[in-house]
Design a protein around this motif. Sequence first.
Motif, mmCIF file in Angstrom:
data_model
loop_
_atom_site.group_PDB
_atom_site.id
_atom_site.type_symbol
_atom_site.label_atom_id
_atom_site.label_comp_id
_atom_site.label_asym_id
_atom_site.label_seq_id
_atom_site.Cartn_x
_atom_site.Cartn_y
_atom_site.Cartn_z
ATOM 1 N N UNK A 240 0.832 -1.204 0.000
ATOM 2 C CA UNK A 240 0.000 0.000 0.000
ATOM 3 C C UNK A 240 0.863 1.249 0.000
ATOM 4 N N UNK A 241 0.261 2.336 -0.434
ATOM 5 C CA UNK A 241 0.970 3.613 -0.465
ATOM 6 C C UNK A 241 1.455 3.994 0.933
ATOM 7 N N UNK A 242 0.606 3.814 1.946
ATOM 8 C CA UNK A 242 0.999 4.183 3.310
ATOM 9 C C UNK A 242 2.152 3.308 3.790
ATOM 10 N N UNK A 243 2.103 2.023 3.497
ATOM 11 C CA UNK A 243 3.188 1.120 3.863
ATOM 12 C C UNK A 243 4.492 1.571 3.224
ATOM 13 N N UNK A 244 4.442 1.855 1.937
ATOM 14 C CA UNK A 244 5.646 2.291 1.235
ATOM 15 C C UNK A 244 6.137 3.636 1.762
ATOM 16 N N UNK A 245 5.208 4.521 2.092
ATOM 17 C CA UNK A 245 5.590 5.818 2.629
ATOM 18 C C UNK A 245 6.319 5.670 3.967
ATOM 19 N N UNK A 246 5.800 4.796 4.833
ATOM 20 C CA UNK A 246 6.456 4.555 6.128
ATOM 21 C C UNK A 246 7.842 3.962 5.910
ATOM 22 N N UNK A 247 7.949 2.966 5.036
ATOM 23 C CA UNK A 247 9.258 2.365 4.773
ATOM 24 C C UNK A 247 10.228 3.390 4.183
ATOM 25 N N UNK A 248 9.737 4.211 3.267
ATOM 26 C CA UNK A 248 10.604 5.230 2.670
ATOM 27 C C UNK A 248 11.064 6.227 3.730
ATOM 28 N N UNK A 249 10.139 6.663 4.587
ATOM 29 C CA UNK A 249 10.494 7.587 5.666
ATOM 30 C C UNK A 249 11.559 6.969 6.558
ATOM 31 N N UNK A 250 11.339 5.716 6.961
ATOM 32 C CA UNK A 250 12.310 5.054 7.833
ATOM 33 C C UNK A 250 13.635 4.795 7.127
ATOM 34 N N UNK A 251 13.613 4.648 5.810
ATOM 35 C CA UNK A 251 14.875 4.435 5.085
ATOM 36 C C UNK A 251 15.746 5.689 5.141
ATOM 37 N N UNK A 252 15.118 6.843 5.364
ATOM 38 C CA UNK A 252 15.860 8.100 5.457
ATOM 39 C C UNK A 252 16.063 8.571 6.889
ATOM 40 N N UNK A 253 15.172 8.197 7.809
ATOM 41 C CA UNK A 253 15.203 8.764 9.158
ATOM 42 C C UNK A 253 15.116 7.711 10.258
ATOM 43 N N UNK A 254 15.540 6.499 10.027
ATOM 44 C CA UNK A 254 15.416 5.455 11.040
ATOM 45 C C UNK A 254 16.499 5.634 12.099
#
Length: 150
Positions: free
Chosen positions: A36-50
Amino acid sequence: MEPNTTPNELDVTEFALVFEELTRIIIRLPSVEKLSFTTLSVLHTLSRKSPMRLTELTANEQVTQSGITQLVTRLERDGLVERKPDPTDGRVVLVHITAKGADVIDSRRLDRIAQLSAFMEGLTREEKETVAAALPALRKLGELGNRTRT
């Protein structure tokens, strides 16, 4: 829509419309990972700010606290993220992207690059040069937009 510029100025309305269309296309490009878009958005966010706190993810993704908690639980079950206690505050949980989660983002990016490369073959050399020349300004625009959201 009426243009919001005088000659030689940026038409912000046209800019927004073009980027909405490009965003729509990029989001919907076929991919091996169907998430889902939200799932991908969370993963993308965490890929930059984890790592991030759940409250930070909630604010960043503009979803409810219960919604982000459920999503993180599913992502953790699928091995894409993991929760760990904050070493400075034991009451706080931090969400970290896993190597598997980072691989999802990387593989989708590589797939998107391949597909966009094919689209770009339809541009003239001059159009490609114009797009290339705009990249520094677009990058800065993204940085400015990210600054206002944090």
